[in-house]
Design a protein around this motif. Structure first.
Motif, PDB file in Angstrom:
ATOM      1  N   ARG A  35       0.831  -1.207   0.000  1.00 13.68           N
ATOM      2  CA  ARG A  35       0.000   0.000   0.000  1.00 13.68           C
ATOM      3  C   ARG A  35       0.868   1.260   0.000  1.00 13.68           C
ATOM      4  O   ARG A  35       0.611   2.207  -0.746  1.00 13.68           O
ATOM      5  CB  ARG A  35      -0.945  -0.028   1.203  1.00 13.68           C
ATOM      6  CG  ARG A  35      -1.936   1.106   1.236  1.00 13.68           C
ATOM      7  CD  ARG A  35      -2.989   0.983   2.330  1.00 13.68           C
ATOM      8  NE  ARG A  35      -2.441   0.676   3.650  1.00 13.68           N
ATOM      9  CZ  ARG A  35      -2.546  -0.519   4.253  1.00 13.68           C
ATOM     10  NH1 ARG A  35      -3.152  -1.513   3.658  1.00 13.68           N
ATOM     11  NH2 ARG A  35      -2.023  -0.712   5.450  1.00 13.68           N
ATOM     12  N   GLU A  36       1.927   1.277   0.820  1.00  9.28           N
ATOM     13  CA  GLU A  36       2.847   2.432   0.834  1.00  9.28           C
ATOM     14  C   GLU A  36       3.528   2.600  -0.518  1.00  9.28           C
ATOM     15  O   GLU A  36       3.710   3.723  -0.989  1.00  9.28           O
ATOM     16  CB  GLU A  36       3.919   2.251   1.909  1.00  9.28           C
ATOM     17  CG  GLU A  36       3.485   2.611   3.285  1.00  9.28           C
ATOM     18  CD  GLU A  36       4.644   2.588   4.284  1.00  9.28           C
ATOM     19  OE1 GLU A  36       5.820   2.628   3.871  1.00  9.28           O
ATOM     20  OE2 GLU A  36       4.350   2.528   5.486  1.00  9.28           O
ATOM     21  N   PHE A  40       3.310   5.776  -3.045  1.00  6.80           N
ATOM     22  CA  PHE A  40       4.501   6.462  -3.549  1.00  6.80           C
ATOM     23  C   PHE A  40       4.438   6.609  -5.070  1.00  6.80           C
ATOM     24  O   PHE A  40       4.697   7.689  -5.607  1.00  6.80           O
ATOM     25  CB  PHE A  40       5.779   5.713  -3.151  1.00  6.80           C
ATOM     26  CG  PHE A  40       7.008   6.343  -3.721  1.00  6.80           C
ATOM     27  CD1 PHE A  40       7.577   7.442  -3.117  1.00  6.80           C
ATOM     28  CD2 PHE A  40       7.566   5.861  -4.897  1.00  6.80           C
ATOM     29  CE1 PHE A  40       8.698   8.064  -3.669  1.00  6.80           C
ATOM     30  CE2 PHE A  40       8.679   6.458  -5.455  1.00  6.80           C
ATOM     31  CZ  PHE A  40       9.243   7.566  -4.834  1.00  6.80           C
ATOM     32  N   PHE A  41       4.093   5.538  -5.775  1.00  6.25           N
ATOM     33  CA  PHE A  41       3.999   5.593  -7.237  1.00  6.25           C
ATOM     34  C   PHE A  41       2.995   6.660  -7.664  1.00  6.25           C
ATOM     35  O   PHE A  41       3.275   7.470  -8.547  1.00  6.25           O
ATOM     36  CB  PHE A  41       3.597   4.218  -7.804  1.00  6.25           C
ATOM     37  CG  PHE A  41       4.759   3.392  -8.263  1.00  6.25           C
ATOM     38  CD1 PHE A  41       5.008   3.185  -9.611  1.00  6.25           C
ATOM     39  CD2 PHE A  41       5.626   2.812  -7.344  1.00  6.25           C
ATOM     40  CE1 PHE A  41       6.080   2.423 -10.034  1.00  6.25           C
ATOM     41  CE2 PHE A  41       6.703   2.049  -7.754  1.00  6.25           C
ATOM     42  CZ  PHE A  41       6.935   1.857  -9.111  1.00  6.25           C
ATOM     43  N   ARG A  42       1.821   6.655  -7.048  1.00  8.87           N
ATOM     44  CA  ARG A  42       0.769   7.592  -7.424  1.00  8.87           C
ATOM     45  C   ARG A  42       1.177   9.029  -7.128  1.00  8.87           C
ATOM     46  O   ARG A  42       1.072   9.903  -7.985  1.00  8.87           O
ATOM     47  CB  ARG A  42      -0.525   7.241  -6.696  1.00  8.87           C
ATOM     48  CG  ARG A  42      -1.750   7.911  -7.271  1.00  8.87           C
ATOM     49  CD  ARG A  42      -3.070   7.458  -6.654  1.00  8.87           C
ATOM     50  NE  ARG A  42      -3.127   6.039  -6.356  1.00  8.87           N
ATOM     51  CZ  ARG A  42      -3.147   5.530  -5.121  1.00  8.87           C
ATOM     52  NH1 ARG A  42      -3.103   6.312  -4.070  1.00  8.87           N
ATOM     53  NH2 ARG A  42      -3.198   4.229  -4.922  1.00  8.87           N
ATOM     54  N   ALA A  85      12.284  -3.887  -7.148  1.00  9.88           N
ATOM     55  CA  ALA A  85      13.116  -4.908  -6.494  1.00  9.88           C
ATOM     56  C   ALA A  85      13.592  -4.425  -5.125  1.00  9.88           C
ATOM     57  O   ALA A  85      13.467  -5.136  -4.127  1.00  9.88           O
ATOM     58  CB  ALA A  85      14.313  -5.273  -7.376  1.00  9.88           C
ATOM     59  N   GLY A  86      14.122  -3.225  -5.068  1.00 15.03           N
ATOM     60  CA  GLY A  86      14.609  -2.691  -3.796  1.00 15.03           C
ATOM     61  C   GLY A  86      13.498  -2.513  -2.774  1.00 15.03           C
ATOM     62  O   GLY A  86      13.643  -2.878  -1.612  1.00 15.03           O
ATOM     63  N   ALA A  87      12.378  -1.980  -3.219  1.00 15.39           N
ATOM     64  CA  ALA A  87      11.252  -1.752  -2.318  1.00 15.39           C
ATOM     65  C   ALA A  87      10.654  -3.074  -1.829  1.00 15.39           C
ATOM     66  O   ALA A  87      10.350  -3.226  -0.639  1.00 15.39           O
ATOM     67  CB  ALA A  87      10.182  -0.915  -3.021  1.00 15.39           C
ATOM     68  N   LEU A  88      10.517  -4.040  -2.735  1.00 12.98           N
ATOM     69  CA  LEU A  88       9.946  -5.331  -2.346  1.00 12.98           C
ATOM     70  C   LEU A  88      10.856  -6.098  -1.394  1.00 12.98           C
ATOM     71  O   LEU A  88      10.378  -6.844  -0.540  1.00 12.98           O
ATOM     72  CB  LEU A  88       9.624  -6.169  -3.585  1.00 12.98           C
ATOM     73  CG  LEU A  88       8.423  -5.670  -4.385  1.00 12.98           C
ATOM     74  CD1 LEU A  88       8.328  -6.398  -5.718  1.00 12.98           C
ATOM     75  CD2 LEU A  88       7.135  -5.810  -3.594  1.00 12.98           C
ATOM     76  N   GLU A  89      12.156  -5.903  -1.512  1.00 19.02           N
ATOM     77  CA  GLU A  89      13.064  -6.539  -0.556  1.00 19.02           C
ATOM     78  C   GLU A  89      12.797  -6.015   0.850  1.00 19.02           C
ATOM     79  O   GLU A  89      12.842  -6.772   1.818  1.00 19.02           O
ATOM     80  CB  GLU A  89      14.522  -6.320  -0.952  1.00 19.02           C
ATOM     81  CG  GLU A  89      14.931  -7.227  -2.079  1.00 19.02           C
ATOM     82  CD  GLU A  89      16.415  -7.229  -2.348  1.00 19.02           C
ATOM     83  OE1 GLU A  89      17.197  -6.706  -1.529  1.00 19.02           O
ATOM     84  OE2 GLU A  89      16.792  -7.779  -3.392  1.00 19.02           O
TER      85      GLU A  89
END
Length: 127
Positions: A35-36, A40-42, A85-89
């Motif tokens: 959700r965060e 951030f993308f939006r 990749a970085g965010a999902l880690e």
């Protein structure tokens, strides 16, 4: 402008550099959950991030800022792949690899990113 920059980067064989920059930026963000990351993308006009499927784990970015409006032959959103990749880690607390499998620039309705979880610490029970 994005297309010209990406084209030059590809000519130099530096796509991995964009992925690495995105990866470091994604880790810097330290999102706690999807959700965060969506927010951030939006808020930063990167696009609208959605979960397309869980098995396989595929994320979709509609209205992609990197390639929207381009006509290209292959996926080019290396920075976004690295950022994911970085965010999902941070979110999953696991090493992941992100590969863009479809790109809006190729005529698709969105950019699609396949997420692969890397098993860093295999145990005997996993064999």
């Amino acid at each position: 402008m994005s297309y010209i920059a990406i084209k030059k980067i590809k000519e130099k064989g530096s796509e991995i550099t964009l992925y690495e920059i995105g990866y470091e930026f994604g880790k810097f963000l330290k999102p706690k959950n999807i959700r965060e990351l969506k927010t951030f993308f939006r808020k930063n006009n990167l696009g609208i991030l959605e979960i397309e499927s869980r098995k396989p784990f595929i994320l979709k970015v509609r209205e992609c800022a990197m390639c929207g409006g381009l006509e290209i032959n292959e996926p080019i959103c290396y920075f976004d792949a690295g950022l994911l990749a970085g965010a999902l880690e941070c979110i999953l607390n696991k090493t992941v690899v992100v590969d863009e499998i479809k790109c809006m620039g190729q005529g698709y309705d969105a950019c699609y990113f396949k997420i692969g979880v890397v098993n860093n610490n295999p145990t005997i029970s996993e064999y």
